[in-house]
Enzyme design. Structure first.
Site, PDB file in Angstrom:
ATOM      1  N   THR A  96      -8.500   8.503   9.963  1.00  0.00           N
ATOM      2  CA  THR A  96      -7.136   7.759   9.089  1.00  0.00           C
ATOM      3  C   THR A  96      -7.195   5.981   9.803  1.00  0.00           C
ATOM      4  OG1 THR A  96      -5.906   8.194   9.515  1.00  0.00           O
ATOM      5  CG2 THR A  96      -6.484   8.725   7.343  1.00  0.00           C
ATOM      6  N   LYS A 105       0.115  -1.183   0.006  1.00  0.00           N
ATOM      7  CA  LYS A 105      -0.111   0.018  -0.257  1.00  0.00           C
ATOM      8  C   LYS A 105       0.598   1.282   0.201  1.00  0.00           C
ATOM      9  CE  LYS A 105      -1.753  -1.971   3.324  1.00  0.00           C
ATOM     10  NZ  LYS A 105      -2.569  -1.861   4.675  1.00  0.00           N
ATOM     11  N   GLY A 117      -7.356   2.517  11.888  1.00  0.00           N
ATOM     12  CA  GLY A 117      -7.978   1.653  11.444  1.00  0.00           C
ATOM     13  C   GLY A 117      -8.389   1.033   9.865  1.00  0.00           C
ATOM     14  N   THR A 118      -7.601   2.177   9.052  1.00  0.00           N
ATOM     15  CA  THR A 118      -8.076   1.977   7.697  1.00  0.00           C
ATOM     16  C   THR A 118      -7.421   1.027   6.940  1.00  0.00           C
ATOM     17  OG1 THR A 118      -6.144   3.612   7.619  1.00  0.00           O
ATOM     18  CG2 THR A 118      -8.431   4.509   6.782  1.00  0.00           C
ATOM     19  N   GLY A 119      -6.175   0.562   7.746  1.00  0.00           N
ATOM     20  CA  GLY A 119      -5.100  -0.953   7.758  1.00  0.00           C
ATOM     21  C   GLY A 119      -6.620  -2.568   7.004  1.00  0.00           C
ATOM     22  N   CYS A 120      -7.193  -1.864   8.797  1.00  0.00           N
ATOM     23  CA  CYS A 120      -7.631  -3.243   9.453  1.00  0.00           C
ATOM     24  C   CYS A 120      -9.479  -2.979   8.167  1.00  0.00           C
ATOM     25  CB  CYS A 120      -8.017  -3.176  11.142  1.00  0.00           C
ATOM     26  SG  CYS A 120      -6.873  -2.795  11.851  1.00  0.00           S
TER      27      CYS A 120
END
Length: 332
Positions: free
Chosen positions: A269, A236, A271-274
């Site tokens: 932003t 990412k 928790g965007t990866g989760c």
């Protein structure tokens, strides 16, 4: 004979069955203008029909997924974000909690690991009963927990189709979430089981052991990570500056496609990866191919960020709006 929905119910109740035209009402979940009702059905026939409907219901099954991750007390990341995302995308979510964090939108203030035997027991309980179609792994903090997860999942390898691993190492607020001595165990034991790995730039640097400053570095990092045993790697590019964010998908170390999205200006932003990895898991659970699953997950995440970009939750990095367009649970 034209009737409204109230009159329709009365005709049913009184047994006055004839040709009926419904005026824009909803019948059994399907919009129809005309329906034909036969003479009164016998009690025996009604029982048989009810039995057949109940049997059909028993044979139905939701698409199901399992998330193995840490708990976020403020609800924006971790297991809470995973369950929200999967539910919003129409997938039944089950969970195994690996750690309990003390955190809010401003930072992480404490981490308590769950005993490895309890983590193992949670996974076994779900696998033996719910039989999830796909699994997502997020925060795994220590060596013993990683070993317990690895050993348990190996017993069920023929039961699930996909394993998505989000290598959560550092929180949005900058707190380290994986112990340093756990990295080797993560790389050599757990990572080879993954269908897809979703590192951001800092995580890819740690896994590949190189500094990433441009696209060529991303390609080199993906090649190194793929050699560790993971078939698909999604690096990412959100940590690069600029108005456009690009993620890169590699299969067996080779770049196969990229995903472009506009940068959305917001502090929310957390928790965007989760959320992204859970969305990918959800679409894979719903039997989509890898490229489609990632593309749709990216679209979902952008929508969730956009829908919540001006909402204030807490004093730090707030969460995305997971339920901006929720779906009912899908059946297989």
């Amino acid at each position: 004979m034209k009737i409204n929905q109230k009159s329709y119910r009365n005709h049913i109740k009184n047994g006055n069955f004839t040709q009926v035209q419904l005026l824009g009402t909803q019948l059994f979940g399907v919009y129809k203008k005309t329906t034909y009702l036969c003479p009164q059905i016998s009690r025996k026939s009604r029982i048989r029909r009810k039995s057949r409907i109940e049997k059909d219901k028993k044979d139905m099954k939701y698409y199901t997924a399992l998330t193995i991750a840490g708990s976020d007390s403020c609800g924006g990341a971790g297991i809470q974000a995973d369950i929200k995302t999967m539910s919003a995308l129409g997938v039944y979510a089950s969970s195994a909690i690996t750690a309990i964090t003390v955190q809010n939108t401003k930072g992480v203030y404490g981490i308590q690991n769950v005993e490895p035997e309890i983590v193992k027991g949670q996974i076994e309980a779900v696998m033996d009963d719910i039989h999830p179609d796909a699994i997502k792994i997020g925060m795994v903090n220590d060596c013993d927990t990683i070993r317990a997860i690895t050993e348990t999942l190996k017993k069920y390898e023929d039961q699930f189709q996909h394993l998505v691993i989000d290598p959560v190492m550092v929180s949005t607020s900058g707190c380290r979430l994986m112990q340093e001595d756990a990295l080797d165990v993560f790389i050599h034991d757990l990572l080879p089981l993954a269908t897809l790995l979703t590192p951001n730039i800092p995580e890819a640097e740690i896994l590949a052991g190189i500094k990433i400053q441009n696209v060529e570095d991303i390609k080199s990092a993906a090649s190194a990570i793929s050699k560790l045993g993971c078939k698909y790697v999604l690096i990412k590019g959100g940590h690069f500056g600029g108005n456009e964010k690009i993620d890169y998908l590699f299969e067996d170390g080779k770049l196969i496609t990229s995903y472009r999205g506009m940068n959305i200006e917001t502090r929310n932003t957390h928790g965007t990866g989760c959320t992204l990895s859970s969305a990918i898991t959800s679409y894979l659970t719903r039997e989509m191919d890898m490229n489609t699953a990632i593309a749709m997950a990216k679209t979902y995440l952008s929508g969730a960020i956009l829908a919540g970009k001006n909402v204030k939750i807490g004093e730090g990095h707030g969460p995305v709006n997971h339920f901006f367009e929720p779906k009912a649970l899908f059946f297989k």
